[in-house]
Design an enzyme around this catalytic site. Structure first.
Site, PDB file in Angstrom:
ATOM      1  N   GLU A 157       0.813  -1.222   0.000  1.00  0.00           N
ATOM      2  CA  GLU A 157       0.000   0.000   0.000  1.00  0.00           C
ATOM      3  C   GLU A 157       0.845   1.271   0.000  1.00  0.00           C
ATOM      4  O   GLU A 157       0.716   2.129   0.875  1.00  0.00           O
ATOM      5  CB  GLU A 157      -0.982  -0.034   1.172  1.00  0.00           C
ATOM      6  CG  GLU A 157      -1.947  -1.202   1.044  1.00  0.00           C
ATOM      7  CD  GLU A 157      -2.926  -1.332   2.209  1.00  0.00           C
ATOM      8  OE1 GLU A 157      -2.946  -0.467   3.080  1.00  0.00           O
ATOM      9  OE2 GLU A 157      -3.671  -2.320   2.213  1.00  0.00           O
ATOM     10  N   ASN A 217       2.222  -5.007  -3.237  1.00  0.00           N
ATOM     11  CA  ASN A 217       0.805  -5.303  -3.023  1.00  0.00           C
ATOM     12  C   ASN A 217       0.043  -3.997  -2.806  1.00  0.00           C
ATOM     13  O   ASN A 217       0.525  -3.105  -2.110  1.00  0.00           O
ATOM     14  CB  ASN A 217       0.723  -6.179  -1.756  1.00  0.00           C
ATOM     15  CG  ASN A 217      -0.600  -6.878  -1.553  1.00  0.00           C
ATOM     16  OD1 ASN A 217      -1.097  -7.532  -2.471  1.00  0.00           O
ATOM     17  ND2 ASN A 217      -1.159  -6.784  -0.356  1.00  0.00           N
ATOM     18  N   HIS A 261     -10.182  -5.936  -3.101  1.00  0.00           N
ATOM     19  CA  HIS A 261     -11.311  -5.714  -2.187  1.00  0.00           C
ATOM     20  C   HIS A 261     -12.348  -4.913  -2.973  1.00  0.00           C
ATOM     21  O   HIS A 261     -12.322  -3.690  -2.996  1.00  0.00           O
ATOM     22  CB  HIS A 261     -10.858  -4.926  -0.957  1.00  0.00           C
ATOM     23  CG  HIS A 261      -9.897  -5.658  -0.085  1.00  0.00           C
ATOM     24  ND1 HIS A 261     -10.225  -6.816   0.584  1.00  0.00           N
ATOM     25  CD2 HIS A 261      -8.603  -5.405   0.239  1.00  0.00           C
ATOM     26  CE1 HIS A 261      -9.184  -7.240   1.286  1.00  0.00           C
ATOM     27  NE2 HIS A 261      -8.177  -6.406   1.077  1.00  0.00           N
ATOM     28  N   GLU A 292      -6.100 -10.477  -2.017  1.00  0.00           N
ATOM     29  CA  GLU A 292      -6.947 -10.302  -0.828  1.00  0.00           C
ATOM     30  C   GLU A 292      -8.415 -10.225  -1.234  1.00  0.00           C
ATOM     31  O   GLU A 292      -9.170  -9.379  -0.757  1.00  0.00           O
ATOM     32  CB  GLU A 292      -6.540  -9.022  -0.067  1.00  0.00           C
ATOM     33  CG  GLU A 292      -5.074  -8.988   0.315  1.00  0.00           C
ATOM     34  CD  GLU A 292      -4.681  -7.786   1.179  1.00  0.00           C
ATOM     35  OE1 GLU A 292      -5.585  -7.067   1.658  1.00  0.00           O
ATOM     36  OE2 GLU A 292      -3.472  -7.581   1.361  1.00  0.00           O
ATOM     37  N   ASP A 294     -12.181 -10.093  -1.837  1.00  0.00           N
ATOM     38  CA  ASP A 294     -13.549 -10.193  -1.322  1.00  0.00           C
ATOM     39  C   ASP A 294     -14.412  -9.270  -2.163  1.00  0.00           C
ATOM     40  O   ASP A 294     -13.925  -8.299  -2.731  1.00  0.00           O
ATOM     41  CB  ASP A 294     -13.682  -9.905   0.186  1.00  0.00           C
ATOM     42  CG  ASP A 294     -12.966  -8.650   0.656  1.00  0.00           C
ATOM     43  OD1 ASP A 294     -12.819  -7.701  -0.134  1.00  0.00           O
ATOM     44  OD2 ASP A 294     -12.544  -8.618   1.830  1.00  0.00           O
TER      45      ASP A 294
END
Ligand code: G3I
Length: 529
Positions: A157, A217, A261, A292, A294
């Site tokens: 990030e 990432n 996400h 990651e 979702d």
């Protein structure tokens, strides 16, 4: 054959397939097989057959036998973050929970993603550290687990929110210096904590003969575009970083994690150009992971599918369609145990080791079972087989023998099929490009706005400029001068009335990358939106 021996036969088949496929995809080779532990009809086994891992983020409290049965990769959700394991001066401490996860993964033949080393958040005693201390931590973390960790998120990030395309302005970016004030930190004379952290990690990997792959990432870097169709500047900024530090002379970065996400934030939606963006990074030679994943179960009007299960299916398909997309990790097991439980974004309901599969689970499993396309990326722009699966719409010559019928007074052919191709369904084209110095990728979506299904299509257009297509995916694209013809792939030949088909390509140009003109679908003019 007994049930037991049948099961072991399934296992050994999977072992061979998974290893071969992963090697072919350039993925890290895993000790024995990442699929050995996952048995039967599981996400992990289906993914292994397609040459990728399917993993989950978990904490020690979630490690029921279920995890090893369903998944082939494990990411510690919080246990390897500096907040937990960084001591003074970049030392390592308090690794009990991380060790529990690594040991579980080893015992269940799962690979591990270390998460994460250099991050502005959850930095603990590293907060505000100088590069030298960061380097100590990087070295200690890498050597603590060695090859037990297949992928490490070295930098997490680093880029700002709100699609600014800039670095975050807090530590560790405060270590950076822009030597020529050109707005980036990629010049050799600049100080760049991303470069210096990866440089240290690469040096430790090399000098200790580790196989660990080094990843960067981030989130909101998934699509080429954001809501409304504007450029995804954050994705472009990440692309520049990965392009610079994955290539010679650096060769520091092995892999990029698209956190994925997906939710209603305008920069976090699922876009149709997800696959093209994955492909763009993959063409740099790095592995791409949806690290990651979702998906909010209520994406209001921003989803590309029809509900959560279909969104999952499309996201998994985007990864499967790109050989360098070598793994998917869901960020938790069940909705109730997720960091975003209110979004119900995962594949299971239930909890405490007792889980129920959602429709999204079945959609993912079925898509994984379909595997990778047999010919996903024709690199040759002049393919030898230009024949669409259904030749009817593009064939202007009726095969019906009626014209030789001695009763020519009847102008009506008895076979209505080969009607004038201009009678084909109405169409609307969405064309999105992502352009850099002399190259670009483009994502094209054809909407069948007519009442008639299309079975087999040819989309033609012309370039006002000097664009030259160099590769394509999900369509066979040929070019003659400024005229381009894209023919369907096998899996997207049919477009139902109201349905869509998508494909993409990469090209080069000089001057201005002008938008294509005069789109026709099976000979019929299309509108462009
Ligand atoms: O363990 C304590 C507990 O003792 C205490 O009672 C409770 C009170 O709030 O907090 C618990 O710690 C929480 C921890 O998760 C464990 O559940 C923290 O407050 C909470 O902030 C922490 O959230 C984590 C978050 O990162 C922090 O940024 C999430 O679990 C974790 O899923 C999430 O993971 C991040 C990735 O690392 C990077 N990408 C985004 C992703 C989601 O934010």
């Amino acid at each position: 054959m007994s049930r037991r021996s049948n099961r072991s036969r399934i296992r050994s088949t999977v072992i061979v397939l998974s290893t071969a496929a992963l090697v072919a995809a350039g993925a890290a080779t895993v000790s024995t097989s990442i699929a050995e532990a996952a048995t039967g009809d599981s996400l992990g086994v289906a993914a292994s057959k397609a040459g990728m891992f399917f993993g989950v983020a978990a904490s020690p409290g979630r490690l029921s036998s279920f995890v090893g049965q369903e998944f082939t990769q494990l990411t510690p959700e919080n246990e390897m973050k500096p907040e937990t394991i960084a001591g003074s001066g970049g030392s390592i401490q308090n690794t009990g929970n991380a060790d529990t996860l690594v040991n579980y993964a080893q015992n269940n033949n799962m690979i591990v993603r270390g998460h994460t080393m250099v991050w502005y958040s959850q930095a603990g005693s590293l907060q505000g550290a100088n590069q030298s201390t960061l380097n100590n931590f990087i070295k200690n973390a890498l050597l603590k687990w060695g090859n037990k960790i297949t992928y490490w998120d070295v930098v997490n990030e680093s880029l700002d929110d709100n699609n600014s395309g800039k670095r975050r302005n807090q530590w560790p970016h405060t270590l950076d210096k822009d030597s020529n004030n050109d707005g980036d930190f990629l010049d050799d004379a600049d100080t760049d904590y991303i470069r210096d952290s990866f440089k240290q990690a690469r040096q430790v990997v090399q000098s200790n003969n580790l196989k660990t792959k080094l990843c960067i990432n981030d989130y909101d870097i998934e699509g080429l575009t954001v809501k409304g169709g504007g450029k995804n500047n954050k994705a472009d900024a990440m692309y520049d970083i990965v392009k610079k530090y994955s290539q010679a002379p650096y060769k520091y970065i092995d892999c990029v994690g698209f956190q994925s996400h997906f939710n209603d934030n305008p920069n976090s939606i699922i876009t149709n150009d997800l696959e093209a963006n994955i492909r763009r990074f993959g063409e740099l030679g790095v592995e791409v992971h949806l690290s990651e994943l979702d998906i909010d179960d209520d994406l209001s009007n921003n989803d590309i599918g029809t509900g959560q299960a279909d969104n999952y299916r499309k996201v998994v398909r985007a990864c499967l369609n790109v050989p360098k997309c070598t793994g998917i990790t869901v960020w938790g097991i069940s909705d109730s145990e997720s960091w975003r439980s209110s979004e119900r974004g995962l594949l299971f309901t239930g909890g405490n080791g007792s889980y129920q599969k959602k429709a999204a689970y079945t959609a993912v499993l079925n898509e994984l079972k379909k595997g990778r396309p047999t010919d996903p990326t024709p690199t040759d722009p002049t393919p030898t087989d230009p024949t669409p699966t259904d030749p009817t719409p593009t064939d202007p010559t009726p095969t019906d023998p009626t014209p030789t019928d001695p009763t020519p007074t009847d102008p009506t052919p008895t076979d209505p099929t080969p009607t004038d191709p201009t009678d084909e369904a109405a169409c609307r084209i969405s064309y999105t490009d992502n352009t850099w110095n002399s190259g670009f990728t483009a994502a094209v979506t054809i909407s069948n706005t007519g009442d008639t299904p299309v079975s087999g299509w040819t989309l033609a257009w012309t370039w006002p400029g000097n664009q030259k297509i160099t590769s394509s995916w999900n369509a066979t694209v040929t070019q003659s001068g400024s005229a381009v013809t894209a023919r369907n792939a096998g899996h997207n030949a049919a477009i139902t009335a109201g349905g869509t088909a998508s494909f993409g390509f990469q090209g080069s140009y000089s001057g201005t990358n002008t938008t294509p003109e005069n789109f026709t679908l099976n000979g019929s003019a299309c509108t462009v939106s």
